[in-house]
Design an enzyme around this catalytic site. Structure first.
Site: not given
Ligand code: FAD
Length: 288
Positions: A17, A48
């Site tokens: 991520e 994100t």
């Protein structure tokens, strides 16, 4: 490529991520970080979405940079502060750029409690995304239950609702005790949830991160880790080494126990992701 296809081959997958910058002038730096992490060849990379949906363009900019490296991107998308037309616009832009994977999230409730939205829960966003085109849709899940859930059973019932709305895979909130994940997977199985689950691992390499991680995730910090954070609080290099070792050990235990999908919360630190990948180099070659 659709993430559901990537995860269906029975192999061990490590995904990573990254987060986009809050300000537009940080995009070049965030893109460089994403490219460096993409160089480690993770199975896919998630990007994100700014809290309260403030910076959708930044998520897409970083996701496009990931796409251009040949690694499959996953765009996070929150809905709690969004209108249908706004979500529609983001999805259209994703389609125009060949971005077919979305992690559908509600987002955290704003501190002032003032919600202006067409969506109340992630399950509504999931249904809406499917009405807008052919997307591979993931969602979040919580081994220790979402902090707002009245009980673990209520949390699991809601997760089932979300999966029934059309989820192709799940990614867990970070956890620091693998027993919590095994317990969650058992309960999810009993609830009839059959989609692949990516286990979220956050390497904590800075003592200041500990309190924040616990607050964000509602996670229980095992005493073993608390001792590490205490002992190395004033020795940053030692703390980094210990944090990498702890995360590596967690991952090795997960893989040894049959968990094949691991999602690394990299905190935009390529050197930490690289150290963990190097620690796992032989383990990732073992057939599942
Ligand atoms: P939901 O699934 O909607 O659940 C929220 C709460 O409502 C839960 O307690 C659930 O049990 C309950 N609930 C759900 N449906 C119902 C129902 N029908 N009736 C009653 N209760 C219900 N935040 C960001 O801002 N940007 C990000 O990019 C981001 N990425 C994340 C990635 C992962 C892997 C995870 C685990 C979290 C991420 N978050 C992100 C944080 C997330 O937005 C928050 O945890 C948020 O509070 C909940 O989002 P959700 O999609 O899980 O919500």
């Amino acid at each position: 490529m659709r993430i559901s296809e990537i995860l269906s081959d029975g192999r061990i997958h490590i995904s990573c991520e990254v987060f986009p910058p809050k300000k537009f002038d940080g995009i070049a730096q965030a893109t460089r970080v994403a490219q460096e992490i993409a160089g480690l060849q993770p199975s896919f990379m998630s990007v994100t979405y700014g809290a309260s949906g403030s910076t959708p363009g930044h998520t897409l900019a970083v996701a496009k940079a990931v796409r251009d490296t040949g690694v499959t991107p996953l765009c996070h998308l929150t809905c709690v502060q969004s209108s249908r037309s706004h979500v529609q616009q983001v999805l259209r832009e994703m389609q125009e750029n060949g971005l077919e994977n979305v992690l559908a999230l509600r987002g955290d409730l704003p501190r002032d409690g003032c919600i202006q939205t067409d969506f109340t829960y992630a399950s509504e966003l999931i249904s809406f995304i499917h009405s807008q085109g052919s997307f591979c849709v993931g969602a979040a899940c919580y081994p220790e239950a979402h902090p707002e859930s009245a009980s673990r059973q209520a949390d699991m019932d809601n997760l089932r609702r979300k999966v029934d709305a059309g989820v192709d895979f799940l990614t867990t909130q970070m956890f620091f005790d693998n027993g919590l994940l095994y317990n969650f997977l058992y309960r999810a199985q009993r609830a009839g949830i059959r989609v692949p689950v990516c286990a979220g691992i956050m390497p904590i390499c800075d003592p200041k991160q500990v309190a924040r991680a616990v607050k964000l995730s509602g996670s229980i910090m095992p005493p073993r880790f608390a001792a590490i954070a205490d002992r190395f609080a004033n020795a940053p290099a030692a703390m980094t080494q210990a944090g990498i070792a702890f995360a590596t050990e967690q991952i090795v235990d997960l893989i040894a126990n049959g968990v094949t999908n691991i999602h690394l919360y990299t905190m935009n630190k390529p050197w930490i992701a690289r150290a963990i990948m190097e620690n796992l180099s032989e383990i990732l070659r073992v057939d599942t």
